[in-house]
Design an enzyme around this catalytic site. Structure first.
Site, short mmCIF file in Angstrom:
data_model
loop_
_atom_site.label_atom_id
_atom_site.label_comp_id
_atom_site.label_asym_id
_atom_site.label_seq_id
_atom_site.Cartn_x
_atom_site.Cartn_y
_atom_site.Cartn_z
N ASN A 6 -3.17 11.74 0.00
CA ASN A 6 -2.80 11.85 -1.69
C ASN A 6 -1.82 10.79 -1.88
O ASN A 6 -2.02 10.54 -3.11
CB ASN A 6 -2.07 13.34 -1.78
CG ASN A 6 -2.54 14.68 -1.79
OD1 ASN A 6 -3.74 14.45 -2.05
ND2 ASN A 6 -1.96 15.69 -1.32
N LEU A 34 -10.58 6.82 -10.68
CA LEU A 34 -10.46 5.35 -11.49
C LEU A 34 -10.48 5.48 -12.98
O LEU A 34 -10.98 4.68 -13.73
CB LEU A 34 -11.33 4.60 -11.00
CG LEU A 34 -11.00 3.74 -9.80
CD1 LEU A 34 -12.24 2.70 -9.34
CD2 LEU A 34 -9.73 2.93 -9.77
N ALA A 56 -8.31 5.79 -16.32
CA ALA A 56 -7.22 5.70 -17.02
C ALA A 56 -6.53 6.60 -17.70
O ALA A 56 -7.38 7.44 -18.41
CB ALA A 56 -6.91 4.30 -17.75
N CYS A 111 0.96 18.32 -5.98
CA CYS A 111 0.89 17.68 -4.65
C CYS A 111 1.24 16.22 -4.63
O CYS A 111 1.96 15.57 -3.89
CB CYS A 111 -0.62 17.77 -4.22
SG CYS A 111 -1.43 19.22 -3.88
N LYS A 113 5.00 15.16 -4.96
CA LYS A 113 5.94 15.49 -3.76
C LYS A 113 5.51 14.89 -2.64
O LYS A 113 6.22 14.43 -1.56
CB LYS A 113 5.86 17.27 -3.62
CG LYS A 113 4.56 17.97 -3.27
CD LYS A 113 4.82 19.26 -2.90
CE LYS A 113 3.48 20.00 -2.40
NZ LYS A 113 2.81 19.21 -1.20
#
Length: 300
Positions: free
Chosen positions: A174, A216, A218, A226, A229
């Protein structure tokens, strides 16, 4: 929960917790409820049960202080197993709060004995023990492999690792995806000043098989349940082992700056005059096709 209350299983706890959080319930509200409950002279001892991420976000010392003020009798931290829970359990013990060690149903007899022997006089909650004659009916690996067999049969990989490695895989994955999002957002900042379309850059980069096109695009800062944290959790783990994750730290900082950058753009468009103005915001959740507002970048 009172000591004599029926213990809910995992899904029940998660569902009730999610409904409470979605309804706006916060940890401080829980402590207020406990305080009111403890005002009754006939009130029974209470144990708080939840996830360590909630404690981490609130702050361990703040959590313990509020537990003491609210006269919480003890706590069960579901996702903080032995031996990682040693420091937290000692902090509980120092403040006369009982730390209940939760032992997994698939814990081996050898590990169970090791936990009981070395857990600093903790109390133990053994849930749904699945041992017979000192031997497990089925190992956790076999149970999980059977559970994921429909996916494995279609070509999905089944990787058997240590619990710590599994946790780090999740955090690192992540954090990497968050890094891709943050990278393209910073490239977007450059494109705007250079008069270049960031979409062209995304397509060009994504056509490279080594990079890939996903994550990818923007846009606003990343959010959700997720990425925020897990990036912070990864940095916290690294700090405990005196390892400097400078890239991940930069990602967290850049992502926060991204939130403020978009806010400043709104202010610029409104000439810094937003008092009594009505502004419609489309897409306030942290990602499309969801009603989840957790850590959404719209909540500046």
């Amino acid at each position: 929960m009172p000591f004599n209350a029926a213990t809910a299983d995992g899904p029940q706890i998660q569902n009730s917790s999610y409904r409470a959080l979605k309804g706006g319930i916060k940890l401080k509200d829980i402590f207020r409820i406990i305080k009111n409950y403890k005002k009754n002279k006939l009130s029974k001892p209470c144990i708080l049960m939840g996830y360590y991420q909630t404690v981490f976000n609130f702050g361990e010392k703040n959590f313990i202080r509020e537990c003491k003020r609210s006269k919480v009798s003890g706590c069960i931290i579901v996702d903080l197993p032995w031996p990682e829970n040693k420091n937290f359990s000692k902090l509980c013990k120092k403040n006369n709060i009982t730390f209940v060690q939760l032992i997994s149903p698939t814990t081996t007899l050898k590990r169970m004995r090791e936990i009981i022997k070395n857990s600093d006089e903790l109390n133990y909650l053994i849930s749904m023990l699945s041992t017979t004659g000192g031997k497990l009916k089925s190992s956790s690996s076999k149970i999980l492999k059977q559970l994921y067999s429909p996916l494995i049969s279609k070509g999905a990989k089944f990787l058997n690792t240590s619990r710590r490695a599994a946790e780090l895989i999740k955090y690192a994955s992540n954090a990497f995806l968050a890094t891709k999002i943050t990278f393209i957002n910073e490239i977007a900042n450059l494109c705007e000043t250079a008069g270049i379309s960031v979409e062209d850059i995304s397509v060009g980069m994504g056509s490279d098989a080594r990079i890939g096109s996903r994550f990818l695009r923007a846009g606003p800062a990343y959010g959700g349940s997720c990425f925020p944290k897990d990036t912070k959790g990864l940095v916290s783990i690294a700090d405990k082992f005196n390892s400097n994750l400078s890239i991940v730290k930069s990602v967290i900082k850049s992502n926060q700056n991204r939130k403020m950058l978009l806010t400043k753009r709104v202010l610029k468009i409104m000439n810094n005059k937003i008092k009594n103005k009505k502004i419609a915001v489309l897409g306030v959740t942290f990602k499309a096709n969801t009603d989840d507002m957790r850590e959404s970048s719209s909540l500046v």
